[in-house]
Scaffold this motif. Structure first.
Motif, PDB file in Angstrom:
ATOM      1  N   GLY A 163       0.829  -1.193   0.000  1.00  0.00           N
ATOM      2  CA  GLY A 163       0.000   0.000   0.000  1.00  0.00           C
ATOM      3  C   GLY A 163       0.860   1.238   0.000  1.00  0.00           C
ATOM      4  N   ASN A 164       0.223   2.413   0.020  1.00  0.00           N
ATOM      5  CA  ASN A 164       0.980   3.670  -0.040  1.00  0.00           C
ATOM      6  C   ASN A 164       0.584   4.680   1.033  1.00  0.00           C
ATOM      7  OD1 ASN A 164      -1.415   4.989  -0.979  1.00  0.00           O
ATOM      8  ND2 ASN A 164      -0.942   4.337  -3.073  1.00  0.00           N
ATOM      9  N   ASP A 165      -0.342   4.316   1.903  1.00  0.00           N
ATOM     10  CA  ASP A 165      -0.787   5.216   2.978  1.00  0.00           C
ATOM     11  C   ASP A 165      -0.038   4.856   4.254  1.00  0.00           C
ATOM     12  OD1 ASP A 165      -2.219   6.235   5.255  1.00  0.00           O
ATOM     13  OD2 ASP A 165      -3.965   6.548   3.974  1.00  0.00           O
ATOM     14  N   PRO A 166       0.917   5.698   4.686  1.00  0.00           N
ATOM     15  CA  PRO A 166       1.730   5.340   5.859  1.00  0.00           C
ATOM     16  C   PRO A 166       0.907   5.040   7.106  1.00  0.00           C
ATOM     17  CG  PRO A 166       2.707   7.197   4.704  1.00  0.00           C
ATOM     18  CD  PRO A 166       1.363   6.972   4.081  1.00  0.00           C
ATOM     19  N   ALA A 167      -0.139   5.823   7.345  1.00  0.00           N
ATOM     20  CA  ALA A 167      -0.943   5.618   8.547  1.00  0.00           C
ATOM     21  C   ALA A 167      -1.713   4.303   8.464  1.00  0.00           C
ATOM     22  CB  ALA A 167      -1.905   6.791   8.749  1.00  0.00           C
ATOM     23  N   ALA A 168      -2.365   4.066   7.330  1.00  0.00           N
ATOM     24  CA  ALA A 168      -3.135   2.831   7.173  1.00  0.00           C
ATOM     25  C   ALA A 168      -2.213   1.612   7.166  1.00  0.00           C
ATOM     26  CB  ALA A 168      -3.952   2.881   5.882  1.00  0.00           C
ATOM     27  N   MET A 169      -1.063   1.729   6.543  1.00  0.00           N
ATOM     28  CA  MET A 169      -0.107   0.619   6.537  1.00  0.00           C
ATOM     29  C   MET A 169       0.345   0.312   7.957  1.00  0.00           C
ATOM     30  SD  MET A 169       0.659  -0.689   3.451  1.00  0.00           S
ATOM     31  CE  MET A 169       2.404  -1.113   3.311  1.00  0.00           C
ATOM     32  N   GLY A 170       0.614   1.360   8.727  1.00  0.00           N
ATOM     33  CA  GLY A 170       1.031   1.150  10.110  1.00  0.00           C
ATOM     34  C   GLY A 170      -0.057   0.520  10.950  1.00  0.00           C
ATOM     35  N   GLU A 171      -1.276   0.988  10.766  1.00  0.00           N
ATOM     36  CA  GLU A 171      -2.413   0.461  11.517  1.00  0.00           C
ATOM     37  C   GLU A 171      -2.617  -1.024  11.220  1.00  0.00           C
ATOM     38  OE1 GLU A 171      -6.851   2.243  12.600  1.00  0.00           O
ATOM     39  OE2 GLU A 171      -6.083   2.455  10.554  1.00  0.00           O
ATOM     40  N   ASN A 172      -2.510  -1.384   9.958  1.00  0.00           N
ATOM     41  CA  ASN A 172      -2.705  -2.781   9.581  1.00  0.00           C
ATOM     42  C   ASN A 172      -1.526  -3.647   9.988  1.00  0.00           C
ATOM     43  OD1 ASN A 172      -5.304  -3.349   7.867  1.00  0.00           O
ATOM     44  ND2 ASN A 172      -4.618  -1.293   7.295  1.00  0.00           N
ATOM     45  N   ALA A 173      -0.347  -3.079  10.010  1.00  0.00           N
ATOM     46  CA  ALA A 173       0.813  -3.827  10.498  1.00  0.00           C
ATOM     47  C   ALA A 173       0.646  -4.162  11.970  1.00  0.00           C
ATOM     48  CB  ALA A 173       2.087  -3.017  10.278  1.00  0.00           C
ATOM     49  N   VAL A 174       0.125  -3.220  12.724  1.00  0.00           N
ATOM     50  CA  VAL A 174      -0.129  -3.463  14.155  1.00  0.00           C
ATOM     51  C   VAL A 174      -1.160  -4.573  14.317  1.00  0.00           C
ATOM     52  CG1 VAL A 174      -1.109  -2.455  16.257  1.00  0.00           C
ATOM     53  CG2 VAL A 174       0.541  -1.160  14.897  1.00  0.00           C
TER      54      VAL A 174
ATOM     55  N   ALA B 131       4.591   2.807  14.001  1.00  0.00           N
ATOM     56  CA  ALA B 131       3.365   2.226  14.549  1.00  0.00           C
ATOM     57  C   ALA B 131       3.619   0.903  15.262  1.00  0.00           C
ATOM     58  CB  ALA B 131       2.344   2.029  13.427  1.00  0.00           C
ATOM     59  N   LEU B 132       4.552   0.122  14.771  1.00  0.00           N
ATOM     60  CA  LEU B 132       4.793  -1.205  15.323  1.00  0.00           C
ATOM     61  C   LEU B 132       5.522  -1.139  16.666  1.00  0.00           C
ATOM     62  CD1 LEU B 132       6.019  -3.324  12.258  1.00  0.00           C
ATOM     63  CD2 LEU B 132       3.956  -3.740  13.615  1.00  0.00           C
ATOM     64  N   PRO B 133       5.240  -2.085  17.547  1.00  0.00           N
ATOM     65  CA  PRO B 133       6.062  -2.206  18.755  1.00  0.00           C
ATOM     66  C   PRO B 133       7.518  -2.435  18.359  1.00  0.00           C
ATOM     67  CG  PRO B 133       4.077  -3.544  18.938  1.00  0.00           C
ATOM     68  CD  PRO B 133       4.132  -3.055  17.515  1.00  0.00           C
ATOM     69  N   ALA B 134       8.423  -1.925  19.161  1.00  0.00           N
ATOM     70  CA  ALA B 134       9.842  -1.972  18.822  1.00  0.00           C
ATOM     71  C   ALA B 134      10.351  -3.391  18.612  1.00  0.00           C
ATOM     72  CB  ALA B 134      10.650  -1.276  19.909  1.00  0.00           C
ATOM     73  N   GLU B 135       9.743  -4.349  19.326  1.00  0.00           N
ATOM     74  CA  GLU B 135      10.243  -5.725  19.251  1.00  0.00           C
ATOM     75  C   GLU B 135       9.782  -6.475  17.996  1.00  0.00           C
ATOM     76  OE1 GLU B 135       6.410  -5.875  21.700  1.00  0.00           O
ATOM     77  OE2 GLU B 135       8.168  -4.560  21.499  1.00  0.00           O
ATOM     78  N   VAL B 136       8.867  -5.902  17.227  1.00  0.00           N
ATOM     79  CA  VAL B 136       8.377  -6.570  16.017  1.00  0.00           C
ATOM     80  C   VAL B 136       9.267  -6.183  14.844  1.00  0.00           C
ATOM     81  CG1 VAL B 136       6.445  -6.860  14.432  1.00  0.00           C
ATOM     82  CG2 VAL B 136       6.021  -6.560  16.883  1.00  0.00           C
TER      83      VAL B 136
END
Length: 320
Positions: free
Chosen positions: A71-82, A129-134
């Protein structure tokens, strides 16, 4: 050396990941991409494309499975990665390499390599967005039209905080046409600190060793080569093992039968034979026996009839 199984949209689904990792040699899998637009996807999407999340995020043989996002939306990509991480994904991979026109048209995949700043913003958004350990990784091609931004794109991923970069050694325009430019992977590896995984045109054990030598990479990612010859990773690990086409064909017939049955249980009947024939067609590169079998089933549309052909072939080709 670690061997990663590449994500291949429409080919390497969880059924095939499961079967290929039953043969020793593969260390890590990455899912087909999960397409992210501007919103948080429901859990059902992740579980459909990555059902391994329900079994400890690994195949039945215990090989870890990372989730890939596109994807190309940083916020949405981060949210879905979480969300993927919360569902159990041991790591997240970002797709900057898909060459499909439909994907590029919606500004996903390889087209993003035209703008290293956008590559950085997307990867950095996910990393924040991701926890540091991921762990977070990225997969890229050498560019879109040309290779002029290859190093800059890799450096953008490094600056964003990815822990490794997988490089398919061709541009989008070059597609899958040989050769793969492994020497460019060496240039990228020398320009960034994170480990680089070499990918592209690894069909044989000899290709694997030559790729590692030219690229300077310790680890590799293989897609089409492992589909054509599922014993490729094992042959690379154990040179004394007889993994010839003649020796392994009976096992391949059994795997095809298992795959066909699993696909039959998952898809509508009209789609089943296409998936089985797709794998059989790709096998022809390594298995001469697959050529005649493919011709035998080319026009077959009935899943039950194809099942019978595979069973008969297995009976006619017992283990040696």
């Amino acid at each position: 050396m670690k061997i990663h199984l590449a994500p291949m949209e429409g080919v390497l689904d969880h059924i095939l990941r499961d079967l290929l990792t039953r043969i020793p040699g593969i260390d890590l899998c990455v899912t087909e991409f999960i397409r992210v637009t501007d919103r948080l996807l429901p859990r059902s999407v992740f579980r459909r494309l990555a059902p391994e999340l329900e079994q400890g995020s690994q195949t039945t043989s215990g090989v870890p499975v990372w989730v890939q996002l596109l994807g190309n939306d940083p916020a949405a990509m981060g949210e879905n990665a979480v969300r993927a991480s919360a569902l159990g994904a041991p790591g997240i991979d970002l797709n900057f390499g898909c060459p499909a026109k439909t994907v590029n048209k919606s500004r996903g995949g390889a087209i993003l390599l035209k703008d290293p700043e956008e590559v950085y913003q997307i990867a950095a958004g996910v990393r924040r967005a991701l926890p540091a350990e991921v762990p977070l990784s990225g997969k890229m091609r050498l560019g879109f039209h040309d290779k002029s931004l290859a190093i800059e794109n890799a450096q953008a991923l490094e600056a964003a905080g990815v822990m490794r970069v997988t490089v398919h050694a061709r541009t989008k325009v070059e597609g899958y046409r040989p050769p793969a430019y492994w020497e460019w992977i060496a240039r990228i590896r020398e320009a960034i600190a994170p480990p680089v995984i070499a990918n592209g045109d690894i069909w044989t054990v000899e290709d694997l060793h030559r790729c590692r030598e030219v690229s300077g990479c310790e680890d590799v990612m293989i897609g089409r080569g492992l589909i054509a010859n599922p014993f490729l990773a094992l042959a690379a690990r154990d040179p004394e093992r007889n993994c010839s086409a003649e020796q392994t064909w009976p096992e391949m017939l059994r795997m095809l039968s298992v795959y066909h049955q699993a696909v039959s249980e998952r898809l509508e009947p009209r789609h089943v034979n296409g998936r089985t024939k797709q794998w059989l067609r790709m096998m022809q590169r390594h298995y001469p026996q697959a050529v005649a079998l493919f011709e035998q089933v080319r026009a077959e549309r009935d899943p039950e009839a194809l099942k019978q052909v595979l069973q008969q072939a297995s009976v006619a080709n017992p283990d040696r």
